[in-house]
Design a protein around this motif. Structure first.
Motif, PDB file in Angstrom:
ATOM      1  N   TYR A  22      93.639  89.798  62.496  1.00 58.99           N
ATOM      2  CA  TYR A  22      93.607  89.459  63.924  1.00 58.99           C
ATOM      3  C   TYR A  22      93.325  88.000  64.200  1.00 58.99           C
ATOM      4  O   TYR A  22      93.092  87.619  65.353  1.00 58.99           O
ATOM      5  N   TYR A  29      81.896  84.999  49.660  1.00 59.35           N
ATOM      6  CA  TYR A  29      83.245  84.687  49.156  1.00 59.35           C
ATOM      7  C   TYR A  29      83.416  83.221  48.783  1.00 59.35           C
ATOM      8  O   TYR A  29      84.467  82.828  48.314  1.00 59.35           O
ATOM      9  N   LEU A  67      84.343  89.039  75.520  1.00 51.54           N
ATOM     10  CA  LEU A  67      85.588  88.962  74.739  1.00 51.54           C
ATOM     11  C   LEU A  67      85.397  89.518  73.326  1.00 51.54           C
ATOM     12  O   LEU A  67      86.149  90.377  72.872  1.00 51.54           O
ATOM     13  N   ALA A  73      93.302  83.616  62.387  1.00 54.20           N
ATOM     14  CA  ALA A  73      93.820  82.701  61.379  1.00 54.20           C
ATOM     15  C   ALA A  73      92.924  81.474  61.262  1.00 54.20           C
ATOM     16  O   ALA A  73      93.393  80.346  61.316  1.00 54.20           O
ATOM     17  N   ASN A  97      84.794  80.993  72.178  1.00 56.78           N
ATOM     18  CA  ASN A  97      85.405  81.847  71.154  1.00 56.78           C
ATOM     19  C   ASN A  97      86.276  81.005  70.233  1.00 56.78           C
ATOM     20  O   ASN A  97      86.786  79.963  70.650  1.00 56.78           O
ATOM     21  N   SER A 128      97.291  93.441  67.094  1.00 57.17           N
ATOM     22  CA  SER A 128      95.853  93.634  67.304  1.00 57.17           C
ATOM     23  C   SER A 128      95.325  92.823  68.480  1.00 57.17           C
ATOM     24  O   SER A 128      94.129  92.832  68.745  1.00 57.17           O
TER      25      SER A 128
HETATM   26  N1  LIG Z   1      93.597  88.665  68.471  1.00 56.86           N
HETATM   27  C1  LIG Z   1      92.664  88.623  69.421  1.00 56.86           C
HETATM   28  O1  LIG Z   1      92.864  89.053  70.555  1.00 56.86           O
HETATM   29  C2  LIG Z   1      91.318  88.055  69.049  1.00 56.86           C
HETATM   30  C3  LIG Z   1      90.218  88.190  69.907  1.00 56.86           C
HETATM   31  C4  LIG Z   1      88.985  87.696  69.489  1.00 56.86           C
HETATM   32  C5  LIG Z   1      88.862  87.054  68.258  1.00 56.86           C
HETATM   33  N2  LIG Z   1      89.961  86.931  67.479  1.00 56.86           N
HETATM   34  C6  LIG Z   1      89.862  86.264  66.164  1.00 56.86           C
HETATM   35  O2  LIG Z   1      88.720  86.738  65.471  1.00 56.86           O
HETATM   36  C7  LIG Z   1      88.257  85.721  64.588  1.00 56.86           C
HETATM   37  C8  LIG Z   1      86.764  85.516  64.807  1.00 56.86           C
HETATM   38  O3  LIG Z   1      86.561  84.944  66.101  1.00 56.86           O
HETATM   39  P1  LIG Z   1      85.111  84.501  66.587  1.00 56.86           P
HETATM   40  O4  LIG Z   1      85.288  83.890  67.921  1.00 56.86           O
HETATM   41  O5  LIG Z   1      84.170  85.638  66.400  1.00 56.86           O
HETATM   42  O6  LIG Z   1      84.745  83.326  65.537  1.00 56.86           O
HETATM   43  P2  LIG Z   1      83.588  83.302  64.416  1.00 56.86           P
HETATM   44  O7  LIG Z   1      83.813  84.427  63.476  1.00 56.86           O
HETATM   45  O8  LIG Z   1      82.263  83.227  65.112  1.00 56.86           O
HETATM   46  O9  LIG Z   1      83.819  81.922  63.694  1.00 56.86           O
HETATM   47  C9  LIG Z   1      84.786  81.764  62.705  1.00 56.86           C
HETATM   48  C10 LIG Z   1      84.221  82.056  61.272  1.00 56.86           C
HETATM   49  O10 LIG Z   1      85.349  82.168  60.408  1.00 56.86           O
HETATM   50  C11 LIG Z   1      84.924  81.866  59.089  1.00 56.86           C
HETATM   51  N3  LIG Z   1      85.907  81.015  58.402  1.00 56.86           N
HETATM   52  C12 LIG Z   1      86.506  81.311  57.226  1.00 56.86           C
HETATM   53  N4  LIG Z   1      87.348  80.353  56.876  1.00 56.86           N
HETATM   54  C13 LIG Z   1      87.281  79.396  57.832  1.00 56.86           C
HETATM   55  C14 LIG Z   1      87.925  78.145  57.998  1.00 56.86           C
HETATM   56  N5  LIG Z   1      88.814  77.670  57.101  1.00 56.86           N
HETATM   57  N6  LIG Z   1      87.625  77.407  59.110  1.00 56.86           N
HETATM   58  C15 LIG Z   1      86.745  77.866  60.022  1.00 56.86           C
HETATM   59  N7  LIG Z   1      86.098  79.067  59.902  1.00 56.86           N
HETATM   60  C16 LIG Z   1      86.371  79.825  58.813  1.00 56.86           C
HETATM   61  C17 LIG Z   1      83.552  81.166  59.194  1.00 56.86           C
HETATM   62  O11 LIG Z   1      82.549  82.054  58.677  1.00 56.86           O
HETATM   63  P3  LIG Z   1      82.073  81.847  57.132  1.00 56.86           P
HETATM   64  O12 LIG Z   1      81.423  80.498  57.074  1.00 56.86           O
HETATM   65  O13 LIG Z   1      81.150  82.972  56.876  1.00 56.86           O
HETATM   66  O14 LIG Z   1      83.318  81.913  56.289  1.00 56.86           O
HETATM   67  C18 LIG Z   1      83.385  80.933  60.693  1.00 56.86           C
HETATM   68  O15 LIG Z   1      82.033  80.952  61.084  1.00 56.86           O
HETATM   69  C19 LIG Z   1      89.114  84.485  64.879  1.00 56.86           C
HETATM   70  O16 LIG Z   1      90.161  84.429  63.962  1.00 56.86           O
HETATM   71  C20 LIG Z   1      89.653  84.773  66.264  1.00 56.86           C
HETATM   72  O17 LIG Z   1      90.841  84.108  66.527  1.00 56.86           O
HETATM   73  C21 LIG Z   1      91.167  87.410  67.838  1.00 56.86           C
END
Ligand SMILES: NC(=O)c1ccc[n+]([C@@H]2O[C@H](COP(=O)([O-])OP(=O)(O)OC[C@H]3O[C@@H](n4cnc5c(N)ncnc54)[C@H](OP(=O)(O)O)[C@@H]3O)[C@@H](O)[C@H]2O)c1
Length: 333
Positions: free
Chosen positions: A246, A199, A130, A248, A50, A274
């Motif tokens: 949720y 974007y 998750l 960064a 993740n 969140s």
């Molecule tokens: N708060 C919580 O409990 C919780 C739980 C789960 C996940 N999350 C959050 O949810 C988000 C998504 O998690 P995920 O595991 O599903 O990851 P993911 O979306 O599979 O991977 C991250 C994606 O973010 C985009 N992105 C935009 N700007 C970026 C940058 N500067 N560097 C890297 N990636 C960037 C990219 O898509 P594009 O190329 O299309 O821009 C990248 O593929 C994360 O922020 C994670 O921390 C939070």
């Protein structure tokens, strides 16, 4: 009780200190943990990766025991500790959400393990847990999505993003997906998004959302990107809407202009509010049951980007951070 086949040493990925992907060291001589009171020793078969793991690696989330990060895996129970172990027994197949999955074996609290329902393909429970639980809480707890709501999902082709697209379709919402490439946008659309915005190429996201929603704006913004989208989110949210931030991936969200939110009577739900663990609280078992029911009921599919081996963990982190992945990243020990 222990199975006789548990070895003393195991393969795993360990960190001595925080930093870039290079701090992830593949080892073949790590001690197999011993399950304490109320714990299960699980031989992991699939490990879910993740974006949160990146935050752990760079030191945003604290320190993992024995320097082994990773939040989830599925596998078989090979031994159990003393005390209440929730009715589990050696040989049961479980999926779990704790810390220390970057290894062949992990000792996990029985309260954070869930029996894998029959009919779930190998790897799919770890792939779902998750990100699926999190997306489910985002549409059914943090916000109660209603039929006809407008939703904007940032990074819609990612792990959480593809879940959101499918769940929002199931709830009858109208979804606008954003992503950085044409291929990612096509994937978001195939998973339920109604409209897409690149974007990276389209510079006026606010105007595009305004055009698509015919001036209404979006009732809900789902944002795991943070800094780069803070300003846009406030512009595109509708009157009485909700911005859920949720994550960064681009950096911490900037200062939210409260005056503009108040003028729209909009709500801002920040990363603290969140958080997945905060929201499922002591209801892990109930949310897991709901997750697997939802998968069956709405025919949710999980796209596996690639299965890496444990020795390729650095590469998995590099690909995730460089935005080269879509859907779920899995690792096999
Ligand atoms: N708060 C919580 O409990 C919780 C739980 C789960 C996940 N999350 C959050 O949810 C988000 C998504 O998690 P995920 O595991 O599903 O990851 P993911 O979306 O599979 O991977 C991250 C994606 O973010 C985009 N992105 C935009 N700007 C970026 C940058 N500067 N560097 C890297 N990636 C960037 C990219 O898509 P594009 O190329 O299309 O821009 C990248 O593929 C994360 O922020 C994670 O921390 C939070």
């Amino acid at each position: 009780m222990a199975s006789s086949s548990v070895p003393a040493l195991m393969k795993g990925v360990q960190m001595q200190h925080t930093g870039g992907p290079e701090v992830l060291q593949y080892r073949t001589d790590l001690p197999v943990p011993f399950p304490g009171d109320g714990e299960l020793l699980v031989k992991n078969e699939y490990i879910g990766i993740n974006y949160v793991d990146v935050y752990w690696r760079i030191g945003m989330m604290g320190t993992a025991p024995e320097g082994i990060i990773g939040r989830e895996a599925e596998g078989k129970i090979v031994s159990t500790g003393a005390g209440d172990i929730g009715g589990f027994k050696v040989g049961d197949r479980v999926v779990w959400l704790s810390i220390g999955s970057y290894a062949e074996y992990t000792a996990v609290p029985s309260s954070l393990a869930f029996p894998i329902p029959p009919g779930i393909e190998p790897g799919m429970a770890a792939a779902a847990l998750l990100q699926g639980l999190f997306a489910l809480t985002l549409v059914e707890k943090i916000v109660h999505v209603k039929q006809g709501d407008w939703a904007l999902v940032h990074a819609a082709a990612g792990g959480v993003g593809l879940w959101l697209c499918q769940l929002l379709r199931a709830h009858g919402a109208k979804t606008i997906a954003t992503a950085s490439t044409t291929e990612k946008l096509a994937l978001a659309k195939a998973n339920g998004a109604d409209y897409t915005i690149n974007y990276r190429e389209e510079h006026d996201l606010v105007a595009r959302v305004d055009e698509i929603t015919q001036g209404h704006g979006v009732d809900i913004v789902y944002d795991g990107i943070g800094k780069d989208q803070t300003e846009n989110n406030v512009q595109v949210v509708a009157q009485h809407g909700t911005i859920v931030t949720y994550g960064a991936t681009s950096g911490f969200p900037g200062q939210v202009p409260h005056g503009q939110l108040v003028a729209k009577k909009a709500r801002f739900v920040g990363p603290g509010q969140s958080s997945l663990m905060g929201n499922i609280g002591g209801e892990f078992q109930q949310w897991c049951a709901k997750l697997f029911d939802t998968m069956a009921k709405h025919n949710i599919t999980i796209r596996i980007h690639r299965k890496y081996s444990l020795s390729e963990m650095r590469k998995a982190h590099e690909d995730l951070e460089a935005r080269r992945t879509t859907g779920k990243v899995l690792v096999t020990p």
